[in-house]
Enzyme design. Structure first.
Site, mmCIF file in Angstrom:
data_model
loop_
_atom_site.group_PDB
_atom_site.id
_atom_site.type_symbol
_atom_site.label_atom_id
_atom_site.label_comp_id
_atom_site.label_asym_id
_atom_site.label_seq_id
_atom_site.Cartn_x
_atom_site.Cartn_y
_atom_site.Cartn_z
ATOM 1 N N TYR A 25 -2.462 17.296 29.861
ATOM 2 C CA TYR A 25 -1.343 16.356 29.660
ATOM 3 C C TYR A 25 -0.771 16.538 28.250
ATOM 4 O O TYR A 25 0.448 16.577 28.061
ATOM 5 C CB TYR A 25 -1.822 14.913 29.870
ATOM 6 C CG TYR A 25 -0.805 13.875 29.450
ATOM 7 C CD1 TYR A 25 0.346 13.651 30.202
ATOM 8 C CD2 TYR A 25 -0.988 13.119 28.290
ATOM 9 C CE1 TYR A 25 1.296 12.706 29.806
ATOM 10 C CE2 TYR A 25 -0.055 12.175 27.887
ATOM 11 C CZ TYR A 25 1.079 11.979 28.650
ATOM 12 O OH TYR A 25 2.011 11.055 28.249
ATOM 13 N N SER A 107 2.450 3.977 21.436
ATOM 14 C CA SER A 107 3.333 4.224 22.576
ATOM 15 C C SER A 107 3.315 3.039 23.543
ATOM 16 O O SER A 107 2.269 2.400 23.727
ATOM 17 C CB SER A 107 2.834 5.480 23.300
ATOM 18 O OG SER A 107 3.438 5.604 24.564
ATOM 19 N N GLN A 128 6.566 1.918 19.729
ATOM 20 C CA GLN A 128 7.577 2.731 20.436
ATOM 21 C C GLN A 128 7.924 2.074 21.752
ATOM 22 O O GLN A 128 7.045 1.740 22.547
ATOM 23 C CB GLN A 128 7.023 4.141 20.657
ATOM 24 C CG GLN A 128 7.921 5.041 21.482
ATOM 25 C CD GLN A 128 7.640 4.952 22.973
ATOM 26 O OE1 GLN A 128 6.544 4.569 23.363
ATOM 27 N NE2 GLN A 128 8.614 5.279 23.796
ATOM 28 N N THR A 156 12.793 5.174 22.084
ATOM 29 C CA THR A 156 12.893 6.542 22.608
ATOM 30 C C THR A 156 14.071 6.635 23.565
ATOM 31 O O THR A 156 14.196 5.834 24.495
ATOM 32 C CB THR A 156 11.595 6.936 23.339
ATOM 33 O OG1 THR A 156 10.528 6.888 22.389
ATOM 34 C CG2 THR A 156 11.683 8.344 23.904
ATOM 35 N N ARG A 165 5.953 18.035 34.502
ATOM 36 C CA ARG A 165 4.956 18.931 33.902
ATOM 37 C C ARG A 165 4.025 19.356 35.026
ATOM 38 O O ARG A 165 3.284 18.524 35.582
ATOM 39 C CB ARG A 165 4.178 18.219 32.800
ATOM 40 C CG ARG A 165 5.043 17.708 31.629
ATOM 41 C CD ARG A 165 5.350 16.238 31.793
ATOM 42 N NE ARG A 165 6.364 15.710 30.894
ATOM 43 C CZ ARG A 165 6.199 14.594 30.207
ATOM 44 N NH1 ARG A 165 5.086 13.906 30.289
ATOM 45 N NH2 ARG A 165 7.175 14.165 29.461
ATOM 46 N N HIS A 276 11.156 15.695 22.564
ATOM 47 C CA HIS A 276 9.981 15.095 23.197
ATOM 48 C C HIS A 276 8.846 16.131 23.352
ATOM 49 O O HIS A 276 8.170 16.194 24.374
ATOM 50 C CB HIS A 276 10.365 14.520 24.566
ATOM 51 C CG HIS A 276 9.617 13.278 24.936
ATOM 52 N ND1 HIS A 276 10.134 12.025 24.863
ATOM 53 C CD2 HIS A 276 8.356 13.098 25.384
ATOM 54 C CE1 HIS A 276 9.254 11.131 25.265
ATOM 55 N NE2 HIS A 276 8.149 11.765 25.578
ATOM 56 N N ARG A 279 8.772 18.304 26.480
ATOM 57 C CA ARG A 279 8.237 17.710 27.713
ATOM 58 C C ARG A 279 9.334 17.166 28.620
ATOM 59 O O ARG A 279 9.050 16.687 29.710
ATOM 60 C CB ARG A 279 7.277 16.562 27.356
ATOM 61 C CG ARG A 279 6.149 16.990 26.472
ATOM 62 C CD ARG A 279 5.456 15.814 25.811
ATOM 63 N NE ARG A 279 4.695 14.998 26.724
ATOM 64 C CZ ARG A 279 3.484 15.304 27.170
ATOM 65 N NH1 ARG A 279 2.929 16.435 26.800
ATOM 66 N NH2 ARG A 279 2.831 14.489 27.968
HETATM 67 C C1 GLV Z 1 5.389 10.333 27.496
HETATM 68 O O1 GLV Z 1 6.073 9.974 26.597
HETATM 69 C C2 GLV Z 1 5.188 11.684 27.901
HETATM 70 O O2 GLV Z 1 5.855 12.581 27.355
HETATM 71 O O3 GLV Z 1 4.358 11.904 28.785
#
Ligand code: GLV
Length: 389
Positions: A25, A107, A128, A156, A165, A276, A279
């Protein structure tokens, strides 16, 4: 205690120690991971100018970030599921940052809740915010961050929908991990991680479980984001959130000059040039390539920070020389946390500070305010010549 010479040493230990699904992750970009890779490799294209015979006594990396004192111009980025990389991860990372003297950002997607981190740490941290369709829940998040005395709100802007992903899908990412033959086989090899995890109750998304309504599967990041995140977020709503908060604000996830101009009109305390960590939009330019155009456009109006791809003090120095007022690190400290908890986060910060100090010195600079563009050698076509229409 192994000898740690650089951030990559921590990454190797993190990979051995944490369950595959959580290491993956952290170590993922979206789709082909082109942007994720280039965030790092583009720093290598920039060189530093060696200068000699400059008095190097009395060096310091001290600075201010959005008007707050900091030991160096580095902040810890918000990272989802941090408490799955190591038991109580957010509390440990916030403590390490607080003791070191740099800001920690919690987060929305954390395991330890806002209240839990506030109760178990001494220094104020940043919160955040992700904006949810359920405005009551978003309002409550803001109120909770205020009650916890968070010293800045980081909004964000680049995750209204979640980038794909591949590894997360293949691993069946969830918090806590769902038990499948594949995950059990991997967890069985991670006994130190498991023993620590058994001793904590913090194993769920602390800011949603018991707080948000209508989430079908509270252990799944992808269903939470798909069901709850507000796809209608726009500049008007950002302005409203800033007003509701009323304190220091950082707008994160800006990668385009036009967006930077729009963001600067709202007069935030800073913006973060970010994709990010590669991501979200695969195929976007690296953050460091977009830094100078954004600083040129709005640097006179607002502080410009950067994240995505920073793995060393040399990277921090390059970003500062190119106009950033601070660099936010994510994976660099998560590797430390996953490797050895609070001590690992401290080690990551020590490594980066030492690299920054030595690189500054060898470039002939003693203090942060002496860092300027002339210490870098940047390829002429670094930002690239792109057709935009
Ligand atoms: C969350 O912010 C992520 O990128 O998984």
């Amino acid at each position: 205690m192994p000898v740690i010479t650089c951030i990559d040493d921590l990454k190797k230990i993190h990979e051995r120690r944490a369950p595959r699904m959580f290491f993956d992750y952290c170590e993922s970009g979206s789709w082909t991971e082109q942007t994720f890779r280039e965030n790092v490799t583009d720093y290598d294209k920039i060189r530093l100018r060696q200068r000699v015979a400059v008095d190097m006594t009395g060096r310091s990396q001290k600075t201010q970030i959005i008007g707050q004192d900091a030991t160096m111009p580095v902040a810890l980025s918000p990272v989802g599921l941090t408490g799955m990389q190591h038991a109580d991860g957010e509390i440990l990372a916030a403590r390490a940052a607080g003791k070191f003297g740099v800001p920690y950002t919690l987060s929305t997607m954390s395991i330890c809740s806002i209240e839990d981190v506030a109760e178990n740490t001494e220094k104020p941290f940043w919160f955040q915010l992700y904006t949810m369709k359920d405005m009551d829940y978003t309002t409550r998040l803001i109120e909770r961050a205020k009650a916890a005395k968070c010293s800045a709100l980081v909004i964000t802007l680049d995750l209204q929908i979640l980038g794909q992903r591949h590894k997360d899908l293949k691993n069946g990412l969830s918090a806590p991990p769902k038990l499948t033959p594949k995950s059990i086989a991997n967890l069985a090899t991670k006994w130190a991680w498991g023993l620590e995890m058994l001793q904590t109750k913090r194993r769920h998304f602390g800011n949603i479980v018991g707080h948000a309504k209508g989430v079908t599967d509270t252990s799944s990041l992808s269903s939470w984001t798909a069901e709850q995140f507000d796809p209608a977020l726009d500049w008007g709503k950002v302005a409203k959130l800033m007003e509701m908060w009323g304190g220091k604000v950082i707008l994160k996830g800006i990668l385009d000059v036009e967006d930077a101009k729009r963001a600067a009109e709202l007069e935030p305390d800073a913006i973060v040039v970010s994709n990010h960590g590669g991501r979200q939009l695969d195929g976007a330019l690296s953050s460091i390539r977009m830094l100078r155009p954004i600083v040129d456009a709005v640097g006179h109006k607002t502080d410009v920070h950067i994240d995505s791809g920073i793995r060393s003090g040399q990277d921090v120095l390059k970003a500062l020389a190119m106009g950033a007022k601070a660099a936010h690190i994510g994976r660099a400290y998560i590797y430390g946390l996953g490797a050895m908890g609070e001590a690992g986060v401290k080690t990551a910060l020590d490594v980066i500070q030492k690299e920054l100090d030595t690189s500054m010195a060898l470039c002939g600079r003693q203090t942060i305010d002496q860092i300027d563009p002339s210490i870098t050698l940047i390829p002429e076509d670094f930002e690239g010549r792109w057709h935009t229409t």
